[in-house]
Design a protein around this motif. Structure first.
Motif, PDB file in Angstrom:
ATOM      1  N   ASN A 214       0.704  -1.966  -0.027  1.00  0.00           N
ATOM      2  CA  ASN A 214       0.053  -0.209  -0.081  1.00  0.00           C
ATOM      3  C   ASN A 214       0.888   1.550   0.304  1.00  0.00           C
ATOM      4  O   ASN A 214       0.484   2.408  -0.772  1.00  0.00           O
ATOM      5  N   ASP A 218       0.957   4.386  -2.647  1.00  0.00           N
ATOM      6  CA  ASP A 218       0.591   5.871  -2.467  1.00  0.00           C
ATOM      7  C   ASP A 218       2.058   6.391  -3.025  1.00  0.00           C
ATOM      8  O   ASP A 218       1.559   7.362  -3.270  1.00  0.00           O
ATOM      9  N   ARG A 228      -7.222   7.009  -0.085  1.00  0.00           N
ATOM     10  CA  ARG A 228      -5.867   6.973  -0.548  1.00  0.00           C
ATOM     11  C   ARG A 228      -5.603   6.075  -2.019  1.00  0.00           C
ATOM     12  O   ARG A 228      -6.631   5.408  -1.741  1.00  0.00           O
ATOM     13  N   SER A 230      -4.361   3.126  -2.936  1.00  0.00           N
ATOM     14  CA  SER A 230      -4.217   1.605  -2.731  1.00  0.00           C
ATOM     15  C   SER A 230      -5.710   1.336  -2.159  1.00  0.00           C
ATOM     16  O   SER A 230      -6.105   0.398  -2.718  1.00  0.00           O
TER      17      SER A 230
END
Length: 260
Positions: A214, A218, A228, A230
């Protein structure tokens, strides 16, 4: 052992993921041949132990979703049993008790209270009898000072058949592979929660890998707004997210191998 063997034969497809228990055929052969009553009794013990180990071998205790099915006390006991299975072995009665615990955690039809009560005294007697009279495990002088009767062996075979059948019937209703797929979604969902530093120290390796992925996404794709990148990718294009995650993990493995 007709009840258990017939069930396995009629439910072959349910056990394809467990290799159809082909390696256990030697147990059924030894039980049915009844070379000696004590050999038969000893093999019944080995059969239940083998089924219990197969059940426990399906368990992924690193999974947060799997761990959520058990209390802290149960997890400590399961981790100890799994560790001993890889080393010097675990006590037969403990293996059975833990296998029933796992079956009950994954399917309501196990009837845990009944199975634990049934196994508690029966297998305690079973183990003592095997230790005193077993032909194979400990070796015996000739002539043996103590032998079991054919009637006793037949009774133990019948009880073993009922217990083995029920354990396998419940196991056939559980798809641990499907559960692992569901665990992946659970882990990914967990990875988006903000956690305190002390909480992050105790997360599973799987969740740590997802969090690293993630962060990678990002950083690669700064996303304006409250959500975000992700998380947006996972919510809108779950398959793409998982494909990229696999590529990310494959890349990490290549780097790890090159470092070695």
């Amino acid at each position: 052992m007709q009840k258990t063997k017939s069930f396995l034969k009629l439910n072959v497809s349910s056990f394809e993921r467990y290799l159809n228990f082909e390696d256990h055929r030697v147990y059924y052969y030894a039980i049915e041949e009844k070379i000696t009553p004590d050999n038969c009794i000893e093999t019944c013990k080995a059969l239940i132990e083998g089924i219990a180990k197969t059940i426990l071998g399906q368990l992924d205790l690193k999974s947060a979703e799997v761990r959520s099915r058990f209390s802290n006390h149960e997890l400590i006991a399961l981790e100890s049993t799994m560790s001993k299975m890889l080393g010097n072995g675990e006590d037969f009665q403990v293996l059975y008790r833990q296998a029933i615990l796992v079956l009950a955690a994954f399917h309501h039809s196990c009837e845990e209270e009944l199975m634990q009560a049934l196994g508690k005294d029966f297998f305690k007697f079973f183990a003592k009898l095997r230790n005193r009279r077993g032909d194979i495990s400990h070796g015996r002088e000739a002539p043996k000072p103590e032998k079991s009767s054919k009637n006793l062996a037949e009774m133990i075979v019948q009880i073993t058949d009922i217990i083995a059948f029920h354990m396998l019937e419940v196991l056939s209703l559980i798809d641990f592979e499907k559960d692992k797929a569901e665990n992946e979604d659970f882990t990914i969902a967990e990875s988006f929660f903000v956690k305190e530093p002390e909480q992050l120290e105790t997360i599973s390796e799987s969740e740590r890998n997802v969090r690293d992925f993630n962060d990678f996404l990002d950083e690669q794709y700064p996303y304006e707004g409250k959500i975000r990148f992700s998380m947006a990718l996972y919510q809108q294009y779950k398959d793409d997210y998982k494909i990229q995650f696999k590529e990310f993990m494959d890349g990490k493995e290549i780097l790890t191998d090159s470092d070695e």
